[in-house]
Each structure stands twice: as C-alpha cells, then as structure tokens.
Design a protein around this motif. Structure first.
Motif, PDB file in Angstrom:
ATOM      1  N   PRO A 187       0.780  -1.238  -0.245  1.00  0.00           N
ATOM      2  CA  PRO A 187      -0.077  -0.064   0.169  1.00  0.00           C
ATOM      3  C   PRO A 187       0.962   1.415   0.128  1.00  0.00           C
ATOM      4  O   PRO A 187       0.468   2.328  -0.560  1.00  0.00           O
ATOM      5  N   GLY A 188       1.992   1.124   0.499  1.00  0.00           N
ATOM      6  CA  GLY A 188       2.791   2.450   0.687  1.00  0.00           C
ATOM      7  C   GLY A 188       3.318   2.718  -0.672  1.00  0.00           C
ATOM      8  O   GLY A 188       4.185   3.846  -0.790  1.00  0.00           O
ATOM      9  N   ARG A 189       3.449   1.822  -1.751  1.00  0.00           N
ATOM     10  CA  ARG A 189       3.922   2.236  -2.810  1.00  0.00           C
ATOM     11  C   ARG A 189       2.689   2.057  -4.238  1.00  0.00           C
ATOM     12  O   ARG A 189       2.787   1.265  -4.891  1.00  0.00           O
ATOM     13  N   GLU A 190       1.638   2.810  -3.714  1.00  0.00           N
ATOM     14  CA  GLU A 190       0.664   2.920  -4.639  1.00  0.00           C
ATOM     15  C   GLU A 190      -0.022   1.620  -4.980  1.00  0.00           C
ATOM     16  O   GLU A 190      -0.284   1.186  -6.176  1.00  0.00           O
ATOM     17  N   ASP A 191      -0.030   0.547  -4.089  1.00  0.00           N
ATOM     18  CA  ASP A 191      -0.610  -0.968  -4.296  1.00  0.00           C
ATOM     19  C   ASP A 191       0.198  -1.795  -5.295  1.00  0.00           C
ATOM     20  O   ASP A 191      -0.255  -2.422  -5.797  1.00  0.00           O
ATOM     21  N   ALA A 192       1.573  -1.260  -5.280  1.00  0.00           N
ATOM     22  CA  ALA A 192       2.349  -2.320  -6.081  1.00  0.00           C
ATOM     23  C   ALA A 192       1.957  -3.725  -5.700  1.00  0.00           C
ATOM     24  O   ALA A 192       2.133  -4.154  -4.595  1.00  0.00           O
TER      25      ALA A 192
END
Length: 291
Positions: free
Chosen positions: A270-275
């Motif tokens: 979640p902290g990386r745009e839901d990667a």
C-alpha cells in the motif's frame, strides 16, 4: 552456459535426506512475524515448545533450513548465475499436517523449461516423503532466469489464477519489521540480495528486499489466522506467483475473495501505490471448510 532443454526436462536430482526440529519450526514462524502479540493463544500455537503447529509453507524451506551459504542454480542442462534468477512461483500441497519435527527425503525433478525470449522459466517438482515412503508434502516451483531465453523452446501457457471481477470480500493489513529479512535469512536463505545493501544496489534495488518465500509465508499465515481460526492443519494447498518485491518494514496489504470453497487473493504494498507483490494467490482448505 546455454540451457540444454533436452537434458533438463525430466532430469531427476539425487534424493536429499534432511531433518527438522520443533526449534526450526519456531524460528521459521518468528521469521514470518508470529508472536507479535505474545498474549494471544492463537499466536502461541505457532511457537509452542516441542509441539508447535506447522504452517505448510515450512515445507518450502525445510530441506535447506540449515544452509549457511548462498544457493546455486545448477541442474542437469541448467547452470545460471544467481544474480540472474528470480523466484517466479511456488505451491505447496500437504496430505495432512506437517509434523513439528521429523526426517524427510526430497526428490526433485525438472518438469518444464519455457522460453520467454529474453528469459527462461524453469519448473520443478519436489516430492517429500518420510524415510519409509509416506508422503509429507509436494512443492511445485518456477524460477525466472533473465537473459537465458532464446533457445527455441516452448513459450508456455499462463498459470495465473485471477480473482473474481468484484470487490474483495476482506481486506487485511499486515505489518513487517525493518529487520524481517535479517531474521528470516536464518531459515536457510543466505542470498545477499536480502541482507547486503551493496549487492541489492547492484541488482537494481534501493535496499535489500524481503525474501519472496518470507512474503509467501506471511501471506499464508494471515489467511490461516483470519479465515481458518489460526489452524494451520486446515490447509490443503497454498500457492502464489511472485509479482513484485516487498521491503522489510513495509506493510503488506491483502485483498481476499472467497470463491468456490477457496481463498483467492492479491497481496500489495500500500505504501507504494498498491504495487502488486504476490498475485494468483490461492489457498485450498483440506477437509475442514472455510469459516
């Protein structure tokens, strides 16, 4: 060395005999974050002395649990530099609960080699039995070897399990520790990609990444805890594709669907745009249904 498909496919590696103890199981579970709440009786089931319950994903590391050197990728017809290899997928199937300690014999054969042009995908299957021949678990694994394609082989079919085209039934948030990879590497995976900042930088990452099998195990535990009342013995099989990386200390997010008696999931950062980190996740219960 170019891949020799004719030699590789069907090749069977020498059997490997190994043992594991309840302390190994406890360490593995700690490497996945078990015991975060040391007052939770369900958490303590993973860490009980002598008789911890065993997540089936332990079977994916039991054979190499006591390794102290980085692994190699050398099979008949295959010799690939470790820096070129990424874990592509993993599935473990169990006929019953894995004992908290025991002896096993692992037999591995190469089942397929796919030519993806710029890379090769190498599939293997490992059957683990007791010394007397009783089945314990089966692993199916694929690795992605960059720069090893172009040998004229079959491209292979898609193996992805897609989630339903609807909103997930449940969303979970699972924290990880900054030192998670340093702890998990004690479970036998000493690949410096997970511990050496310089090695990670040379591989194109800003810092060491979490082991794919650690993320894989964390995901299994989260599903067992939420849907199976924390009872690892209720898992029949669990598998996933390694679609991206998770960095130690990041939160792992899960989107989960209950479909036809199975759990289907996608795990994201979640902290990386839901990667997407794990895709095609599928947990099939054994004889006990979902709750």
């Amino acid at each position: 060395m170019p891949i020799d498909v004719d030699e590789a496919i069907g090749a069977e590696l020498p059997p490997v005999d190994f043992t594991w103890s309840s302390s190994d199981v406890q360490l593995y579970h700690l490497g996945l974050g078990a015991g975060a709440d040391p007052m939770d009786a369900r958490e303590l089931r993973y860490l009980a002395d002598d008789t911890p319950q065993v997540l089936p994903t332990f079977g994916c590391v039991a054979q190499t649990f006591h390794a102290t050197e980085a692994p190699t990728v050398r099979f008949p017809g295959v010799d690939v530099e470790l820096s070129k290899v990424l874990h592509a997928s993993e599935t473990v199937t169990v006929p019953g609960p894995i004992p908290p300690s025991g002896k096993g014999r692992a037999t591995t054969r190469i089942t397929d080699v796919w030519d993806k042009g710029k890379a090769a995908v190498i599939w293997s299957e490992t059957t683990v039995t007791t010394p007397g021949g009783d089945p314990l678990w089966t692993q199916k694994r694929s690795i992605f070897a960059r720069g090893e394609g172009g040998f004229g082989g079959e491209r292979g079919a898609s193996t992805s399990t897609e989630p339903p085209d609807r909103a997930p039934d449940v969303e979970l948030s699972i924290p990880t520790l900054p030192q998670q990879a340093l702890l998990y590497r004690l479970c036998g995976d000493r690949n410096p990609l997970h511990s050496d900042p310089d090695f990670a930088a040379a591989a194109g990452f800003p810092k060491p990444i979490l082991h794919g099998l650690c993320t894989f195990g964390i995901g299994a535990k989260a599903l067992v805890d939420h849907f199976l009342d924390g009872d690892a013995s209720r898992v029949g099989s669990y598998g996933a594709r390694f679609a991206g990386v998770l960095f130690p200390g990041e939160t792992l997010g899960a989107r989960v669907w209950q479909e036809d008696g199975r759990l289907l999931a996608v795990f994201v950062a979640p902290g990386r745009e839901d990667a997407v980190v794990l895709s095609g996740v599928e947990l099939v219960p054994g004889t006990s249904p979902l709750t």
